[in-house]
Motif scaffolding. Structure first.
Motif, PDB file in Angstrom:
ATOM      1  N   ARG A 181      21.605 -18.483 -47.779  1.00  0.00           N
ATOM      2  CA  ARG A 181      20.329 -18.829 -47.123  1.00  0.00           C
ATOM      3  C   ARG A 181      19.412 -19.384 -48.199  1.00  0.00           C
ATOM      4  NH1 ARG A 181      22.870 -17.713 -43.308  1.00  0.00           N
ATOM      5  NH2 ARG A 181      23.105 -15.677 -42.320  1.00  0.00           N
ATOM      6  N   PRO A 182      18.950 -20.609 -48.008  1.00  0.00           N
ATOM      7  CA  PRO A 182      18.058 -21.213 -49.004  1.00  0.00           C
ATOM      8  C   PRO A 182      16.829 -20.343 -49.251  1.00  0.00           C
ATOM      9  CG  PRO A 182      18.151 -22.518 -46.986  1.00  0.00           C
ATOM     10  CD  PRO A 182      19.231 -21.507 -46.906  1.00  0.00           C
ATOM     11  N   ASN A 183      16.409 -20.263 -50.457  1.00  0.00           N
ATOM     12  CA  ASN A 183      15.247 -19.460 -50.832  1.00  0.00           C
ATOM     13  C   ASN A 183      13.955 -20.227 -50.564  1.00  0.00           C
ATOM     14  OD1 ASN A 183      13.128 -18.266 -52.268  1.00  0.00           O
ATOM     15  ND2 ASN A 183      14.559 -17.310 -53.700  1.00  0.00           N
ATOM     16  N   GLN A 184      13.237 -19.767 -49.547  1.00  0.00           N
ATOM     17  CA  GLN A 184      12.013 -20.479 -49.158  1.00  0.00           C
ATOM     18  C   GLN A 184      10.949 -20.459 -50.242  1.00  0.00           C
ATOM     19  OE1 GLN A 184      10.831 -22.464 -47.054  1.00  0.00           O
ATOM     20  NE2 GLN A 184      12.449 -22.521 -45.507  1.00  0.00           N
ATOM     21  N   MET A 185      10.958 -19.445 -51.060  1.00  0.00           N
ATOM     22  CA  MET A 185       9.934 -19.403 -52.116  1.00  0.00           C
ATOM     23  C   MET A 185      10.178 -20.526 -53.108  1.00  0.00           C
ATOM     24  SD  MET A 185       9.292 -15.369 -52.810  1.00  0.00           S
ATOM     25  CE  MET A 185      10.992 -14.887 -53.029  1.00  0.00           C
ATOM     26  N   LEU A 195      13.784 -14.849 -41.845  1.00  0.00           N
ATOM     27  CA  LEU A 195      13.214 -13.814 -42.715  1.00  0.00           C
ATOM     28  C   LEU A 195      14.058 -13.632 -43.969  1.00  0.00           C
ATOM     29  CD1 LEU A 195      12.213 -11.271 -39.926  1.00  0.00           C
ATOM     30  CD2 LEU A 195      10.678 -12.671 -41.325  1.00  0.00           C
ATOM     31  N   GLN A 196      15.325 -13.821 -43.795  1.00  0.00           N
ATOM     32  CA  GLN A 196      16.244 -13.727 -44.928  1.00  0.00           C
ATOM     33  C   GLN A 196      15.919 -14.847 -45.923  1.00  0.00           C
ATOM     34  OE1 GLN A 196      20.134 -13.687 -43.276  1.00  0.00           O
ATOM     35  NE2 GLN A 196      21.009 -12.426 -44.897  1.00  0.00           N
ATOM     36  N   SER A 197      15.659 -16.006 -45.391  1.00  0.00           N
ATOM     37  CA  SER A 197      15.306 -17.139 -46.229  1.00  0.00           C
ATOM     38  C   SER A 197      14.019 -16.876 -46.998  1.00  0.00           C
ATOM     39  CB  SER A 197      15.120 -18.390 -45.363  1.00  0.00           C
ATOM     40  OG  SER A 197      16.077 -19.355 -45.670  1.00  0.00           O
ATOM     41  N   ARG A 198      13.153 -16.136 -46.378  1.00  0.00           N
ATOM     42  CA  ARG A 198      11.884 -15.844 -47.033  1.00  0.00           C
ATOM     43  C   ARG A 198      12.015 -14.676 -47.993  1.00  0.00           C
ATOM     44  NH1 ARG A 198       7.926 -19.270 -45.526  1.00  0.00           N
ATOM     45  NH2 ARG A 198       8.113 -20.066 -43.422  1.00  0.00           N
ATOM     46  N   ARG A 199      13.192 -14.093 -48.050  1.00  0.00           N
ATOM     47  CA  ARG A 199      13.440 -12.976 -48.962  1.00  0.00           C
ATOM     48  C   ARG A 199      12.483 -11.818 -48.728  1.00  0.00           C
ATOM     49  NH1 ARG A 199      17.194 -16.020 -49.322  1.00  0.00           N
ATOM     50  NH2 ARG A 199      18.119 -16.809 -51.258  1.00  0.00           N
ATOM     51  N   ILE A 200      12.293 -11.476 -47.457  1.00  0.00           N
ATOM     52  CA  ILE A 200      11.416 -10.349 -47.140  1.00  0.00           C
ATOM     53  C   ILE A 200      11.885  -9.097 -47.864  1.00  0.00           C
ATOM     54  CG2 ILE A 200      10.550 -11.077 -44.906  1.00  0.00           C
ATOM     55  CD1 ILE A 200      12.811  -9.366 -43.664  1.00  0.00           C
ATOM     56  N   ASP A 201      10.931  -8.316 -48.307  1.00  0.00           N
ATOM     57  CA  ASP A 201      11.254  -7.067 -48.994  1.00  0.00           C
ATOM     58  C   ASP A 201      11.565  -5.965 -47.994  1.00  0.00           C
ATOM     59  OD1 ASP A 201      10.808  -8.320 -51.388  1.00  0.00           O
ATOM     60  OD2 ASP A 201       8.714  -7.708 -51.496  1.00  0.00           O
TER      61      ASP A 201
END
Lengths: 348, 348
Positions: free
Chosen positions: B58-62, A123-129
């Motif tokens: 953490r790599p940015n999945q976006m 979720l961190q990788s997905r940059r969840i808000d």
DNA sequence: TTGTACGCGTTATCAA
DNA sequence: TTGATAACGCGTACAA
């Protein structure tokens, strides 16, 4: 790592394509997309609208997110997604998210700290808000890390005081005391409390403590607090037997600390051929779709689950909007629903 | 220079930061991230690993997704997320996704085509790689559109033949016939079939048709097929009363086309003070956690829901890996679980 | 084995 | 009211 080459079946339509066919610049289209109509000419606006429809354009959220450093994504980490308690919360959370254009990513942990950690990383990788989590309590450092980035975290159901995060749930002490007091007033003289393992789970602890407190207050001995690991069926059965052997028919009752264990207990009673409430009375946390259908109906403590989900999500958005006030602990009142499984036994 | 300033403001760690502290280039870090260890020196690999840990990167999945035109996101569109049938499928789907590094976005439609459409658009914007959908059947053109982009779509439970998509569910005809035949063999002479509105929902249609077929085969009149809209309670109650008035006690039975309506019917019977099976026998689709606890136990058709979720998800991945074979229609066998709600009434 | 340079699709900044 | 241009963070030809 075996990767397969993906064929482009259709060229993706981009904002550039829209700009081109509408005869304006990307910037103008972007303004249209973000609803800044007041700085757009009627003409531009119409042509862009037409172009979007014609090309079937959908803005790429990954690109927007990358640029804005916002994903419009909310993570929801739950112990067990098949638990109706969890899905009701999810339902509430989802309704609020939808309305704001956010999406929810569900993560099922089975109460396993390792799985929980993996999910937090993802979720961190997905940059969840935002993150709505029913935590195992064993990954506090990672949660703290997340909170230090821009993620708004709300703990649902289970608290972790040391994290200082917003929490939403039910008032466990109040509800448990109300329920146990009710049973005492109905004439039960030996009440057993069944819970899943207490360690690390605030909800269970609060309920167990409330149980002990109220017994003590009424001058009852605290002899029957059973912690059962539900991975196997055996332990619970054994504990149930222990209680049944040590208690007198007619004045004994069982209280289940949550819906999962309540269901298991009812199964166990049925399995042993015991009737509710003749052989033993029973009540417990969590109203479910079947609690009024079993036997004479099961007395339960109903939690406003949908409302919990809505409220948790609203807290997240408030935080995202810049609210930096001290963390809140929102506890809803549970509602005791009295049914036939706990009749009055005063006259006996 | 400007970089270090920006970093203080945002605190976001990027691949560039990792490259700097490891003393290599972004490219090398990128290679590390995608597991191309064979083109990395032992030295570089170690230093990168260390830098990542140190910086908590953490790599940015976006960003990855944008570049690769892949989101590693799966959409799951369901009519009702609180329905245990749906969550069990979700559970299966989620397990498969997790293992592959994919995440699931849940979307609740309430069987509302408008909501479904909104969600499809949103998912399209997110560039989902796959979609698992329990569709209303009213947004076929948009689903077709999605399929023409790179999205692998699998229909769960409900088919839409004209779309030519992979489908996973249960063999409705087989299971329904088995259940009805069983009831006939047990001696029931008047069997009512209750279902939610048939229009557009293949599952319901298949079950209703199987019901009709088997009745005809046994020479029974097809008089009691009830379509009830469950938005309000009234219609179902009225239809139930109609059936009860037109049938004789002792040889009559009810079959519910799914778990939702089965529950409503049991509620209605209880509400009317009718006992199962003495006043009316009952059986229906969907095994739930409470079906063995109600009265003498409810006879049900159990669907392998978890397996359905797993299988659907596996089909999606197969498609993403480039499988272009013709669309499959995977139908699992349901399992009839016989309980006390449908006793033999032959001797009566 | 490593690095340079460019582009993914979007928004933000600035200038016009 | 508009548009050119530079990022966002990453992966990938192509070069070295």
């Amino acid at each position: 790592m075996a990767k397969s080459i993906r064929k482009k079946l259709t060229e993706r339509v981009t904002i550039t394509d829209v700009a081109h066919t509408a005869g304006v610049s990307k910037t103008t289209v972007s303004r249209y997309l973000s609803g800044q109509y007041h700085i757009l000419s009627e003409n531009a606006r119409n042509r862009i609208q037409e172009a979007i429809r014609e090309l079937n354009y959908r803005p790429n959220q990954m690109a927007r997110g990358l640029k804005q450093d916002r994903s419009y994504l909310i993570g929801m980490v739950i112990a067990d997604i098949t638990n109706p308690f969890s899905t009701a919360i999810l339902r509430g959370a989802e309704d609020v998210c939808k309305q704001r254009g956010y999406s929810i990513m569900v993560c099922n942990t089975d109460n396993d700290p390792a799985k929980e950690r993996e999910y937090i990383f993802m979720l961190q990788s997905r940059r969840i808000d935002g993150l709505l989590i029913n935590t195992t309590g064993r990954n506090n450092q990672f949660l703290r890390q997340l909170a230090e980035e821009h993620t708004a975290i709300v703990l649902v159901d289970r608290k972790v005081p040391e994290l200082g995060l917003d929490t939403v749930g039910v008032d466990n002490e109040l509800s448990t005391k109300e329920a146990i007091r009710f049973m005492i007033n109905r004439g039960y003289e030996q009440i057993a409390f069944f819970t899943e393992p207490l360690e690390g789970v605030s909800t269970r602890q609060e309920r167990a403590n409330a149980f002990k407190d109220i017994l003590i207050q009424y001058g009852f001995p605290v002899a029957d607090l059973y912690e059962a690991d539900l991975q196997q069926a055996e332990p619970l059965l054994k504990q149930l037997e222990r209680f049944l052997e040590s208690s007198r028919e007619g004045k004994r009752a069982i209280f289940a600390a949550n819906g999962v264990i309540l269901l298991k207990l009812i199964h166990a009673l049925k399995h042993k051929g015991l009737r509710i409430p003749d052989d033993v009375a029973i009540a417990g946390f969590d109203e479910m779709e079947w609690t009024d259908l079993i036997g004479p109906g099961i007395t339960t403590v109903s939690q406003p689950t949908y409302q919990i989900g809505v409220t948790a999500m609203e807290r997240i958005f408030r935080r995202l909007e810049g609210d930096h006030s001290p963390s809140q602990n929102i506890a809803f009142a549970g509602k005791l629903i009295i049914r036939g499984s706990t009749p009055s036994v005063k006259g006996l």
